[in-house]
Motif scaffolding. Structure first.
Motif, PDB file in Angstrom:
ATOM      1  N   GLU A 138       0.857  -1.181   0.000  1.00 53.23           N
ATOM      2  CA  GLU A 138       0.000   0.000   0.000  1.00 53.23           C
ATOM      3  C   GLU A 138       0.893   1.231   0.000  1.00 53.23           C
ATOM      4  O   GLU A 138       2.082   1.152   0.313  1.00 53.23           O
ATOM      5  CB  GLU A 138      -0.878   0.040   1.257  1.00 53.23           C
ATOM      6  N   MET A 139       0.318   2.366  -0.346  1.00 60.35           N
ATOM      7  CA  MET A 139       1.053   3.613  -0.181  1.00 60.35           C
ATOM      8  C   MET A 139       1.225   3.875   1.309  1.00 60.35           C
ATOM      9  O   MET A 139       0.290   3.701   2.092  1.00 60.35           O
ATOM     10  CB  MET A 139       0.288   4.772  -0.828  1.00 60.35           C
ATOM     11  N   GLU A 140       2.429   4.276   1.703  1.00 63.21           N
ATOM     12  CA  GLU A 140       2.717   4.575   3.094  1.00 63.21           C
ATOM     13  C   GLU A 140       3.225   6.004   3.228  1.00 63.21           C
ATOM     14  O   GLU A 140       3.903   6.523   2.331  1.00 63.21           O
ATOM     15  CB  GLU A 140       3.763   3.605   3.649  1.00 63.21           C
ATOM     16  N   VAL A 141       2.920   6.623   4.351  1.00 58.73           N
ATOM     17  CA  VAL A 141       3.373   7.979   4.630  1.00 58.73           C
ATOM     18  C   VAL A 141       4.194   7.955   5.922  1.00 58.73           C
ATOM     19  O   VAL A 141       3.904   7.179   6.838  1.00 58.73           O
ATOM     20  CB  VAL A 141       2.173   8.954   4.750  1.00 58.73           C
ATOM     21  N   LEU A 142       5.228   8.770   5.973  1.00 61.50           N
ATOM     22  CA  LEU A 142       6.083   8.812   7.153  1.00 61.50           C
ATOM     23  C   LEU A 142       5.459   9.718   8.212  1.00 61.50           C
ATOM     24  O   LEU A 142       5.104  10.863   7.929  1.00 61.50           O
ATOM     25  CB  LEU A 142       7.471   9.336   6.781  1.00 61.50           C
ATOM     26  N   MET A 143       5.330   9.192   9.436  1.00 57.03           N
ATOM     27  CA  MET A 143       4.775   9.973  10.532  1.00 57.03           C
ATOM     28  C   MET A 143       5.699   9.858  11.745  1.00 57.03           C
ATOM     29  O   MET A 143       6.431   8.875  11.888  1.00 57.03           O
ATOM     30  CB  MET A 143       3.357   9.511  10.880  1.00 57.03           C
ATOM     31  N   VAL A 144       5.651  10.882  12.579  1.00 57.35           N
ATOM     32  CA  VAL A 144       6.494  10.913  13.779  1.00 57.35           C
ATOM     33  C   VAL A 144       5.617  11.090  15.009  1.00 57.35           C
ATOM     34  O   VAL A 144       4.555  11.712  14.953  1.00 57.35           O
ATOM     35  CB  VAL A 144       7.544  12.055  13.705  1.00 57.35           C
ATOM     36  N   GLY A 145       6.072  10.534  16.113  1.00 50.60           N
ATOM     37  CA  GLY A 145       5.371  10.689  17.382  1.00 50.60           C
ATOM     38  C   GLY A 145       6.011  11.803  18.193  1.00 50.60           C
ATOM     39  O   GLY A 145       7.214  11.790  18.430  1.00 50.60           O
ATOM     40  N   ARG A 146       5.209  12.807  18.590  1.00 44.64           N
ATOM     41  CA  ARG A 146       5.717  13.891  19.414  1.00 44.64           C
ATOM     42  C   ARG A 146       5.927  13.426  20.852  1.00 44.64           C
ATOM     43  O   ARG A 146       5.246  12.498  21.321  1.00 44.64           O
ATOM     44  CB  ARG A 146       4.728  15.063  19.407  1.00 44.64           C
TER      45      ARG A 146
ATOM     46  N   GLU B 138      15.853  17.295  10.110  1.00 42.27           N
ATOM     47  CA  GLU B 138      16.104  17.463  11.536  1.00 42.27           C
ATOM     48  C   GLU B 138      15.311  16.479  12.390  1.00 42.27           C
ATOM     49  O   GLU B 138      15.783  16.038  13.440  1.00 42.27           O
ATOM     50  CB  GLU B 138      15.786  18.898  11.953  1.00 42.27           C
ATOM     51  N   GLU B 139      14.105  16.131  11.960  1.00 45.60           N
ATOM     52  CA  GLU B 139      13.255  15.269  12.777  1.00 45.60           C
ATOM     53  C   GLU B 139      13.395  13.792  12.468  1.00 45.60           C
ATOM     54  O   GLU B 139      13.071  12.954  13.318  1.00 45.60           O
ATOM     55  CB  GLU B 139      11.788  15.688  12.632  1.00 45.60           C
TER      56      GLU B 139
ATOM     57  N   ASP C  80      14.205  14.172  20.591  1.00 44.58           N
ATOM     58  CA  ASP C  80      13.877  15.394  21.324  1.00 44.58           C
ATOM     59  C   ASP C  80      12.412  15.734  21.099  1.00 44.58           C
ATOM     60  O   ASP C  80      11.544  15.369  21.884  1.00 44.58           O
ATOM     61  CB  ASP C  80      14.797  16.526  20.870  1.00 44.58           C
ATOM     62  N   GLU C  81      12.132  16.418  19.987  1.00 42.31           N
ATOM     63  CA  GLU C  81      10.741  16.730  19.665  1.00 42.31           C
ATOM     64  C   GLU C  81       9.970  15.464  19.292  1.00 42.31           C
ATOM     65  O   GLU C  81       8.778  15.361  19.553  1.00 42.31           O
ATOM     66  CB  GLU C  81      10.672  17.744  18.515  1.00 42.31           C
ATOM     67  N   THR C  82      10.656  14.534  18.654  1.00 44.17           N
ATOM     68  CA  THR C  82      10.001  13.302  18.235  1.00 44.17           C
ATOM     69  C   THR C  82      10.585  12.119  18.995  1.00 44.17           C
ATOM     70  O   THR C  82      11.790  12.071  19.263  1.00 44.17           O
ATOM     71  CB  THR C  82      10.159  13.070  16.722  1.00 44.17           C
ATOM     72  N   VAL C  83       9.727  11.159  19.322  1.00 39.39           N
ATOM     73  CA  VAL C  83      10.183   9.979  20.067  1.00 39.39           C
ATOM     74  C   VAL C  83       9.996   8.701  19.263  1.00 39.39           C
ATOM     75  O   VAL C  83      10.392   7.626  19.706  1.00 39.39           O
ATOM     76  CB  VAL C  83       9.429   9.865  21.414  1.00 39.39           C
ATOM     77  N   SER C  84       9.402   8.812  18.069  1.00 40.86           N
ATOM     78  CA  SER C  84       9.222   7.630  17.221  1.00 40.86           C
ATOM     79  C   SER C  84       9.038   8.081  15.785  1.00 40.86           C
ATOM     80  O   SER C  84       8.639   9.218  15.513  1.00 40.86           O
ATOM     81  CB  SER C  84       8.001   6.811  17.663  1.00 40.86           C
ATOM     82  N   VAL C  85       9.366   7.186  14.863  1.00 43.86           N
ATOM     83  CA  VAL C  85       9.097   7.407  13.442  1.00 43.86           C
ATOM     84  C   VAL C  85       8.518   6.110  12.886  1.00 43.86           C
ATOM     85  O   VAL C  85       8.925   5.022  13.285  1.00 43.86           O
ATOM     86  CB  VAL C  85      10.358   7.804  12.646  1.00 43.86           C
ATOM     87  N   GLU C  86       7.573   6.228  11.970  1.00 41.99           N
ATOM     88  CA  GLU C  86       6.991   5.015  11.386  1.00 41.99           C
ATOM     89  C   GLU C  86       6.380   5.305  10.028  1.00 41.99           C
ATOM     90  O   GLU C  86       5.875   6.396   9.775  1.00 41.99           O
ATOM     91  CB  GLU C  86       5.934   4.423  12.315  1.00 41.99           C
ATOM     92  N   TRP C  87       6.475   4.293   9.165  1.00 44.89           N
ATOM     93  CA  TRP C  87       5.775   4.325   7.895  1.00 44.89           C
ATOM     94  C   TRP C  87       4.429   3.646   8.096  1.00 44.89           C
ATOM     95  O   TRP C  87       4.370   2.543   8.654  1.00 44.89           O
ATOM     96  CB  TRP C  87       6.576   3.583   6.825  1.00 44.89           C
ATOM     97  N   ILE C  88       3.380   4.270   7.648  1.00 46.36           N
ATOM     98  CA  ILE C  88       2.041   3.734   7.887  1.00 46.36           C
ATOM     99  C   ILE C  88       1.129   4.124   6.725  1.00 46.36           C
ATOM    100  O   ILE C  88       1.290   5.196   6.129  1.00 46.36           O
ATOM    101  CB  ILE C  88       1.478   4.271   9.229  1.00 46.36           C
ATOM    102  N   SER C  89       0.202   3.251   6.374  1.00 52.56           N
ATOM    103  CA  SER C  89      -0.740   3.606   5.313  1.00 52.56           C
ATOM    104  C   SER C  89      -1.711   4.650   5.849  1.00 52.56           C
ATOM    105  O   SER C  89      -2.066   4.629   7.041  1.00 52.56           O
ATOM    106  CB  SER C  89      -1.498   2.368   4.831  1.00 52.56           C
TER     107      SER C  89
END
Length: 251
Positions: free
Chosen positions: A21-29, A82-83, A160-169
């Motif tokens: 599937e198409m995935e978008v990169l998201m970060v957890g604050r 940076e993130e 720092d600002e972000t505590v996680s990164v993930e690819w998710i649909s």
């Protein structure tokens, strides 16, 4: 007399890739940020340096952009780096440089010089424009950009600002918002919804080039059954209102 707080210019990136599937990169604050524990797209406030004249040399594909428009796109590349540590240079989406071991340690322009790279400003496609309502304690004039990549890149949380990164649909992220498994802000949810209209990265890039972008400023309506956030019906999101969830408590 208008005593509202000025909206700070900001840039946000919907970085997408194609898998099953198409995935978008998201970060957890982080839990103490302005958007505590929220799952968001990489992004942040436009710096003064993002509007420097030297970006005319260190960026290409933006000859027809006004200086302010170019600054938003430079900020999008910088905030992504940076993130998440992802540095897109030269002919993005094909060109992606390895992440620096210490994102944010140098000025962004110095990072590019080290990699002998330039920013492909045309690869940042305007996707949406949201302005925080006047009643908010902190306001942003946020330009969302869509950028597709084809190469493998490693995303690393800045810790720092972000505590996680993930690819998710986009559809999965919307499901998590609906079940309240993840805290997803109203603008983020609406732009996930917009992205989910496309099944592939190719479809999303075609759609973004033809869609009219409407500046969206949500308004808050008090109704008998509670509060609603309402946006213009012609903004293209398919829905024009949503009940805002209570934010998670700060730890």
């Amino acid at each position: 007399m208008n005593d509202s707080i000025p909206a700070l210019p900001a840039a946000t990136v919907l970085l997408v890739r194609q898998r099953a599937e198409m995935e978008v990169l998201m970060v957890g604050r982080n839990a103490t940020s302005y958007f505590p524990s929220a799952l968001v797209f990489p992004g942040g406030i436009v710096d003064e340096e993002d509007g420097s004249d030297y970006w005319a040399e260190w960026g290409h594909g933006g000859d027809d952009l006004e200086k302010r428009e170019r600054a938003f796109r430079v900020a999008a590349f910088r905030e992504l780096y940076e993130e998440t540590g992802i540095l897109l240079v030269d002919d993005a989406p094909a060109g992606a440089a390895p992440a620096s071991p210490a994102p944010g340690a140098d000025r962004f322009i110095d990072v590019l010089r080290k990699h002998h790279g330039r920013l492909d400003l045309a690869a940042m496609h305007p996707f949406a424009h949201w302005i925080t309502p006047e009643f908010a304690p902190k306001r942003f004039d946020t330009h969302f950009f869509l950028c597709g990549i084809e190469t493998e890149v490693v995303a690393i949380s800045d810790g720092d600002e972000t505590v996680s990164v993930e690819w998710i649909s986009p559809r999965k992220a919307l499901e998590l918002a609906e079940t309240k498994d993840r805290h997803i802000l109203f603008p983020t949810k609406m732009n996930l919804r917009m992205l989910a209209y496309s099944n592939t990265v190719e479809e999303a890039l075609i759609a973004v080039k033809t869609r009219k972008i409407v500046a969206v400023t949500p308004r808050l309506e008090e109704r008998a059954d509670g509060r609603y956030l309402v946006i213009p019906s012609d903004a293209g999101y398919g829905v024009a209102e949503d009940r805002p969830p209570a934010p998670p408590p700060r730890s």
